[in-house]
Write a protein that holds these residues in place. Structure first.
Motif, PDB file in Angstrom:
ATOM      1  N   LYS A 104       0.850  -1.185   0.000  1.00 25.42           N
ATOM      2  CA  LYS A 104       0.000   0.000   0.000  1.00 25.42           C
ATOM      3  C   LYS A 104       0.883   1.231   0.000  1.00 25.42           C
ATOM      4  O   LYS A 104       1.406   1.631   1.025  1.00 25.42           O
ATOM      5  N   LYS A 105       1.050   1.788  -1.168  1.00 21.32           N
ATOM      6  CA  LYS A 105       1.864   2.985  -1.317  1.00 21.32           C
ATOM      7  C   LYS A 105       1.086   4.183  -0.782  1.00 21.32           C
ATOM      8  O   LYS A 105      -0.118   4.270  -0.934  1.00 21.32           O
ATOM      9  N   GLN A 106       1.796   5.098  -0.172  1.00 27.32           N
ATOM     10  CA  GLN A 106       1.198   6.343   0.287  1.00 27.32           C
ATOM     11  C   GLN A 106       1.293   7.365  -0.843  1.00 27.32           C
ATOM     12  O   GLN A 106       2.360   7.557  -1.417  1.00 27.32           O
ATOM     13  N   TYR A 107       0.192   7.995  -1.172  1.00 26.55           N
ATOM     14  CA  TYR A 107       0.146   8.956  -2.266  1.00 26.55           C
ATOM     15  C   TYR A 107      -0.146  10.350  -1.748  1.00 26.55           C
ATOM     16  O   TYR A 107      -0.935  10.513  -0.831  1.00 26.55           O
ATOM     17  N   THR A 108       0.447  11.332  -2.389  1.00 26.25           N
ATOM     18  CA  THR A 108       0.081  12.717  -2.101  1.00 26.25           C
ATOM     19  C   THR A 108      -1.163  13.040  -2.930  1.00 26.25           C
ATOM     20  O   THR A 108      -1.491  12.320  -3.886  1.00 26.25           O
ATOM     21  N   LYS A 109      -1.823  14.125  -2.595  1.00 25.70           N
ATOM     22  CA  LYS A 109      -2.982  14.543  -3.385  1.00 25.70           C
ATOM     23  C   LYS A 109      -2.583  14.804  -4.830  1.00 25.70           C
ATOM     24  O   LYS A 109      -3.317  14.470  -5.764  1.00 25.70           O
ATOM     25  N   LYS A 110      -1.414  15.389  -5.012  1.00 26.61           N
ATOM     26  CA  LYS A 110      -0.921  15.691  -6.354  1.00 26.61           C
ATOM     27  C   LYS A 110      -0.708  14.407  -7.158  1.00 26.61           C
ATOM     28  O   LYS A 110      -1.093  14.324  -8.332  1.00 26.61           O
ATOM     29  N   GLU A 111      -0.108  13.382  -6.535  1.00 27.65           N
ATOM     30  CA  GLU A 111       0.116  12.112  -7.224  1.00 27.65           C
ATOM     31  C   GLU A 111      -1.201  11.449  -7.607  1.00 27.65           C
ATOM     32  O   GLU A 111      -1.352  10.944  -8.722  1.00 27.65           O
ATOM     33  N   LEU A 112      -2.155  11.460  -6.683  1.00 29.52           N
ATOM     34  CA  LEU A 112      -3.457  10.867  -6.978  1.00 29.52           C
ATOM     35  C   LEU A 112      -4.150  11.609  -8.113  1.00 29.52           C
ATOM     36  O   LEU A 112      -4.770  10.998  -8.984  1.00 29.52           O
ATOM     37  N   LYS A 113      -4.041  12.931  -8.119  1.00 28.62           N
ATOM     38  CA  LYS A 113      -4.643  13.714  -9.193  1.00 28.62           C
ATOM     39  C   LYS A 113      -3.994  13.375 -10.521  1.00 28.62           C
ATOM     40  O   LYS A 113      -4.680  13.222 -11.546  1.00 28.62           O
ATOM     41  N   GLN A 114      -2.677  13.220 -10.549  1.00 30.06           N
ATOM     42  CA  GLN A 114      -1.978  12.878 -11.786  1.00 30.06           C
ATOM     43  C   GLN A 114      -2.411  11.509 -12.304  1.00 30.06           C
ATOM     44  O   GLN A 114      -2.611  11.334 -13.510  1.00 30.06           O
ATOM     45  N   LEU A 115      -2.577  10.550 -11.410  1.00 29.39           N
ATOM     46  CA  LEU A 115      -3.026   9.223 -11.817  1.00 29.39           C
ATOM     47  C   LEU A 115      -4.459   9.279 -12.338  1.00 29.39           C
ATOM     48  O   LEU A 115      -4.783   8.672 -13.364  1.00 29.39           O
ATOM     49  N   ARG A 116      -5.311  10.006 -11.644  1.00 30.15           N
ATOM     50  CA  ARG A 116      -6.706  10.126 -12.090  1.00 30.15           C
ATOM     51  C   ARG A 116      -6.788  10.883 -13.413  1.00 30.15           C
ATOM     52  O   ARG A 116      -7.636  10.584 -14.251  1.00 30.15           O
ATOM     53  N   ASP A 117      -5.902  11.843 -13.624  1.00 32.00           N
ATOM     54  CA  ASP A 117      -5.878  12.583 -14.884  1.00 32.00           C
ATOM     55  C   ASP A 117      -5.600  11.652 -16.067  1.00 32.00           C
ATOM     56  O   ASP A 117      -6.176  11.827 -17.141  1.00 32.00           O
ATOM     57  N   VAL A 118      -4.730  10.662 -15.879  1.00 35.76           N
ATOM     58  CA  VAL A 118      -4.463   9.698 -16.947  1.00 35.76           C
ATOM     59  C   VAL A 118      -5.754   8.952 -17.271  1.00 35.76           C
ATOM     60  O   VAL A 118      -6.118   8.782 -18.439  1.00 35.76           O
TER      61      VAL A 118
END
Length: 139
Positions: free
Chosen positions: A30-44
């Motif tokens: 379970k990797k810890q994600y920042t809000k920015k990282e999650l947004k980048q993944l969701r953007d893809v």
């Protein structure tokens, strides 16, 4: 009648997921994600138009399973299988769990020309959703 068909597909999906868990690889951490990282993944996810058929979290649509459902199913598969499915879904159309989804939604997942790099990001996004990171960071 539609409710019975959905129940049948749900039972098949759950049995496939639970029987596949023993073979799952690469997704137990379970990797810890920042809000920015999650947004980048969701953007893809959004940039490939995935949200046109797959609603976020537990909101199923008539076009495809919800992201949370896809994430749970993906967690029971290998990373290689999920990335292969994302890049070339037609290759998997005859697999029993994929057939069940095709029968339920009465359509096929199209090939959206997803690159290997973006397939890896989409896999990571699905694992983040499956492991609850998305829920925690959305607030």
């Amino acid at each position: 009648m539609k409710g019975l068909r959905f129940l049948g597909v749900a039972i098949i999906a759950v049995s496939i997921i639970t029987s596949s868990v023993a073979f799952a690889k690469d997704n137990s951490t379970k990797k810890q994600y920042t809000k920015k990282e999650l947004k980048q993944l969701r953007d893809v996810f959004d940039n490939y138009g995935c949200s046109g058929c797959h609603m976020y979290m537990h909101k199923d649509s008539t076009s495809g399973p919800a992201v949370a459902v896809i994430a749970a199913m993906s967690k029971a598969k290998t990373k290689e299988w999920v990335e292969s499915w994302i890049m070339n879904p037609k290759k998997h159309y005859n697999e029993p769990d994929v057939r069940a989804l095709i029968n339920q939604y009465v359509q096929y997942m199209p090939n959206n020309g997803v690159t290997k790099e973006d397939a890896e990001k989409l896999y990571e996004y699905l694992m983040a959703v499956a492991n609850g990171a998305y829920d925690k960071k959305k607030k």
